[in-house]
Design an enzyme around this catalytic site. Structure first.
Site, PDB file in Angstrom:
ATOM      1  N   LYS A  52      29.499 -50.309 -75.058  1.00 44.37           N
ATOM      2  CA  LYS A  52      29.617 -51.402 -73.662  1.00 44.37           C
ATOM      3  C   LYS A  52      29.145 -52.812 -74.141  1.00 44.37           C
ATOM      4  CE  LYS A  52      28.430 -46.940 -71.057  1.00 44.37           C
ATOM      5  NZ  LYS A  52      27.303 -46.162 -70.815  1.00 44.37           N
ATOM      6  N   GLN A  96      21.205 -45.383 -69.225  1.00 43.06           N
ATOM      7  CA  GLN A  96      21.915 -44.404 -70.043  1.00 43.06           C
ATOM      8  C   GLN A  96      21.391 -42.857 -70.025  1.00 43.06           C
ATOM      9  OE1 GLN A  96      24.886 -45.548 -71.982  1.00 43.06           O
ATOM     10  NE2 GLN A  96      24.888 -43.211 -72.216  1.00 43.06           N
ATOM     11  N   ASP A 119      27.105 -47.885 -62.236  1.00 41.53           N
ATOM     12  CA  ASP A 119      27.528 -46.459 -62.908  1.00 41.53           C
ATOM     13  C   ASP A 119      27.926 -45.650 -61.548  1.00 41.53           C
ATOM     14  OD1 ASP A 119      27.826 -45.767 -65.507  1.00 41.53           O
ATOM     15  OD2 ASP A 119      25.601 -45.354 -65.755  1.00 41.53           O
TER      16      ASP A 119
END
Ligand code: NDP
Length: 290
Positions: A52, A96, A119
């Site tokens: 990322k 994460q 997200d």
């Protein structure tokens, strides 16, 4: 058989994003900033975070990673979330997953400011997605829709079977595929571990999305001749090669590829477009932040 090339599609989207960033730079505007919180040092999570960061650099975003020990308390993590919610230079951030077991993931996700939830996991974004309202779409399902659209795969009126009903992949992609839009309009069946006659249900699919988390689970006898197969899974499977392992998906690629009309490879299919969807969300968050 058409190989749905996620790498090439992702490169095209990245170049479009990079052009937008260049315009921002030319106009003396702040470029988008994506932050990530990583709790612990799970090797797969480390790899995802590194890719990322790399992708951010490629398109001209700035990025930062907040690393917390695996013994971090929920309270400490929530404090970092509060900090990022209030940091005006951070347009969007991700936590994460998976988190260590002593941390309540739902509580953590709910603490993220929905305007920075790139997200797309916050209940507000999920609800807005279901109602087809402006929101951040979850990255993997959005990436799958990009793959279908940019590969010119006809979806309207097609029977689509999604195997797996997780909150981050199966359930949201089933919603996106069934939307009233020319780019969707599928008739969707969502399967899970309690589905009866899974083989027959899968074999009825014009478009089969495999998000099961089991290596090479979908075999040729579960796939209709000429179907389109989207393989979300990613696994390290031991083999006799020099490396000692190979990367496999949820689909037995070699035999299914002979039968279908189009298929995503693993790696190089869904993974790359997942990352560009995150970049797209971050760009959108930056624009909303003006
Ligand atoms: P989860 O483990 O959260 O969900 C798996 C789903 O598969 C569950 O709904 C489960 O059913 C269902 N399932 C499990 N076994 C069977 C079975 N025998 N028959 C039918 N259904 C079954 O997985 P995720 O959605 O998080 O991920 C799926 C895969 O995608 C993984 O390999 C993961 O690594 C990969 N992934 C890849 C990404 C990418 O960017 N390429 C991003 C995210 C994930 P039930 O609900 O009944 O338990």
């Amino acid at each position: 058989m058409q190989l749905i090339d996620g790498k090439t599609i992702a490169a095209a989207v990245k170049s479009e994003i990079a052009n937008e960033v260049k315009k921002m730079i030319d106009a003396d505007l702040r470029t988008p900033h994506l932050a990530a919180i990583l709790v612990g040092s799970d090797p797969a999570s480390e790899t995802y975070i590194a890719s990322k960061e790399r992708a951010c650099k490629e398109v001209g975003f700035t990025s930062s990673v907040y690393r917390l020990s695996e013994h971090t308390t929920e309270e400490e993590l929530l404090k970092t979330i509060d900090f990022l919610n209030n940091d005006e230079d951070v347009d969007g951030y991700i936590v994460q997953l998976p988190l260590p077991k002593h941390i309540n993931t739902d509580k953590v996700i709910s603490a993220i400011d929905p305007k920075k939830d790139v997200d797309g996991f916050h209940p507000q974004n999920v609800g807005r997605m279901v109602m087809d309202m402006p929101c951040f779409l979850p990255a993997t399902p959005a990436g799958i829709m990009t793959l279908l659209e940019r590969s010119n795969i006809e979806t309207e009126g097609k029977n689509c079977v999604v195997v797996g009903r997780s909150n981050i992949v199966g359930t949201p992609v089933s919603i996106l595929l069934s939307r009233n839009s020319k780019k969707a309009n599928c008739t969707v069946t969502l399967c899970h571990s309690r589905t009866k006659n899974l083989k027959e249900v899968c074999a009825s699919a014009d478009i089969l999305v495999a998000a099961i988390g089991k290596p090479e689970f979908i075999t040729a006898d579960m796939v209709k001749e000429g179907a389109v197969v989207i393989d979300v899974g990613i696994h390290r499977v031991e083999d006799n090669s020099e490396k000692g392992y190979k990367i496999a998906g949820d689909v037995k690629f070699d035999e299914v590829a002979l039968k279908c009309s189009a298929i995503t490879p693993v790696p190089g299919g869904v993974g790359p477009t997942t990352i560009v969807s995150l970049l797209n969300n971050t760009l959108k968050a930056r624009k909303n932040n003006d």
